[in-house]
Design an enzyme around this catalytic site. Sequence first.
Site, PDB file in Angstrom:
ATOM      1  N   HIS A 170     -27.478 -40.675  17.002  1.00 53.02           N
ATOM      2  CA  HIS A 170     -28.206 -40.839  18.264  1.00 53.02           C
ATOM      3  C   HIS A 170     -29.135 -42.032  18.140  1.00 53.02           C
ATOM      4  CE1 HIS A 170     -30.552 -39.718  21.854  1.00 53.02           C
ATOM      5  NE2 HIS A 170     -29.451 -39.114  22.190  1.00 53.02           N
ATOM      6  N   LYS A 607     -30.906 -34.392  33.771  1.00 58.32           N
ATOM      7  CA  LYS A 607     -31.030 -35.629  34.548  1.00 58.32           C
ATOM      8  C   LYS A 607     -30.702 -35.387  36.013  1.00 58.32           C
ATOM      9  CE  LYS A 607     -29.513 -38.421  30.594  1.00 58.32           C
ATOM     10  NZ  LYS A 607     -28.362 -39.163  30.042  1.00 58.32           N
TER      11      LYS A 607
END
Length: 682
Positions: A170, A607
Amino acid sequence: GQLMPDRRLLRRDIRDLGDALGRTLVRQEGEAMLERVETVRLAIRDDRAAAATALASADPDTARRLARAFTTYFHLANVAEQVHRGRDWAARRREAGGGWLAEAVARIAAEEGDDGGGAATDPGSGGARVGPTHRAGPSSGPLADLPDGSRAELQALVDRLHVRPVFTAHPTEAARRTVLAKLRELAGLLDDLEAADGDEAATARAMARLEELIDLLWQTDEIRVARPEVLDEARNAVYYFDELAAGPIPDVLEELTVQLRKLGVEPPLDPAPFALGSWIGGDRDGNPTVGPADTRAVLALQHEHGARRAAALIDELRGDLSVSTRIAPATPELEASLAEDLDALPGLDPRYRRLNAEEPYRLKLTCVREKLANTRRRFAAGSAHVAGLDYLDERALLGELRLIQESLEAHKGGLVAAGRVARAMRAIASTGLRMATLDVREEASAHHAALAQLFDRLGEIETPYMELARDERREVLSAELASRRPLAPDPPPLDDGAARTFGAFAEIRRAHGLYGPACVESYVISMCRGVDDVLAPALLAREAGLLDLGEPAFAALGFVPLLETLEELRRADEFLAELLADPSYRRILALRGDVQEVMLGYSDSNKEGGITASSWQVHRAQQRLRDIAAEHGVRLRLFHGRGGTVARGGGPTHDAILAQPPGTLDGEIKVTEQGEVISDKY
């Protein structure tokens, strides 16, 4: 929740580390730099506008050094806080008589049976006393005398127990492996300083090493010169895998065994209750540059480390098990296994046969060590497994260790069998020769794009494949899965993009042949919106030789839909019901032990709808999936795609697990571990 360290002691250590950093700055950069750092530090505290003005006037080189000074300080402070947090957890365990595992066992004992002499606590007591007040020896009885039905139910659950953190690459994790190693060494030095406790000589030695280490940190560039490649990310992960396999994993599994024995149940060796997972080298959706060559290189790296770790454990056992047949004989089964090894390994150094002629355990483990060396050579060459000469995976190795364990048990070596031999077996069962099981992930549309070329080439469907409705595609794919004909020759005629998609399946098949089926078990389909999105990769797997629904039928790979939008989470039950109603897929699932894994996405739903809406829909989706799985007689394994931040579904893992809906944790759970969370937790 999180324990807060003793602030007074923590501030003391942070102050001492800051002073040591100041001395490093003087040695490395001069008094002027230390003065500038102090000026900025005080200005930020007292007058932020003045601090901003001072920083704005700094030239780029000075600004870079100032940034590094504060970054290094925060590294040191974070390590100090982690060390103190660890000490506080240890103190809590001492005061409570154990940790969360002991507390859970005590609560089961309190609810299900007698408390075995007052060891258990009331379920609402917070676990103040969770174990016997005396030091329990090997012959201590169980904590609770559970009814037979309760014990059988608990054993069945424990047999299914499997927790797997899945490490992902990540971009929020930028730390280099060399920096991580130095910070870990720093933590050890803080413990050394605490242990010195007034010993001036020991304190001086630890402080000298600490200041040397901070000098090294200052002269180490924590930013990589080049963007890390997939193999660089894998090496970073293997750093953690190595450290975990060396101590924490066997420690936790040993404690789990001790605690569960208080209830009269035993955790299984296979499958291991705890194992590591990884997406690094398999996450093609998260990193579009990942290809079959990356998957191959990462698996090779992991297995090289895994075989070396297993060899180190065997070497340790070989040094320990000096039992002589003059004093304690071995079982005929072990003697026969040893004779087979000596016949199959003619290249074994003759001195071992001579020196260990009356030490069968040591000689057997020498043979095991030789087969592990052969396994490493086979991995490097990519050659086929030869039974008796090397290992395909850890299963045969564990079988040989079990022979040693049984022989010890039969000849008054029960403590050794249940001690160091069992510990080595648990470690090897958990990490195998692979260190971590690799998941492969790809976006749903990539599979359809590849299959469109194969179906349209055949010309049997009137409508081009990509123009079919989802229900029509599902019918075509399901019927094709039920047949045995190949869609295309091997390798199939595909353009570069589609060949790359198919290449993942071909690489998985190759890896299974080289390393065994546990190296890659799951194929995750991201942006999964319909049953056809699951059947499409299943058909590509069939083409690659990973499954066959004919006779003999087999399915070497599981398929994991990733539900990550609010809409897909809302209709999770409809989707799973449709999937399990498909006869071809239901056959695949039966071949996989009737266990369906479903991945739940937190980041994208956050999101899209915000933290609260996402959390609620994930919670409701789990309830619906649980009910549909039960209706179809299928066990559900949930894979939580949680990130580190709250916006990515993050938070304390322990609390998150306890907050899951009833009935959704059927002994198994997978959770992603991302970026900075990995360095903080592991």
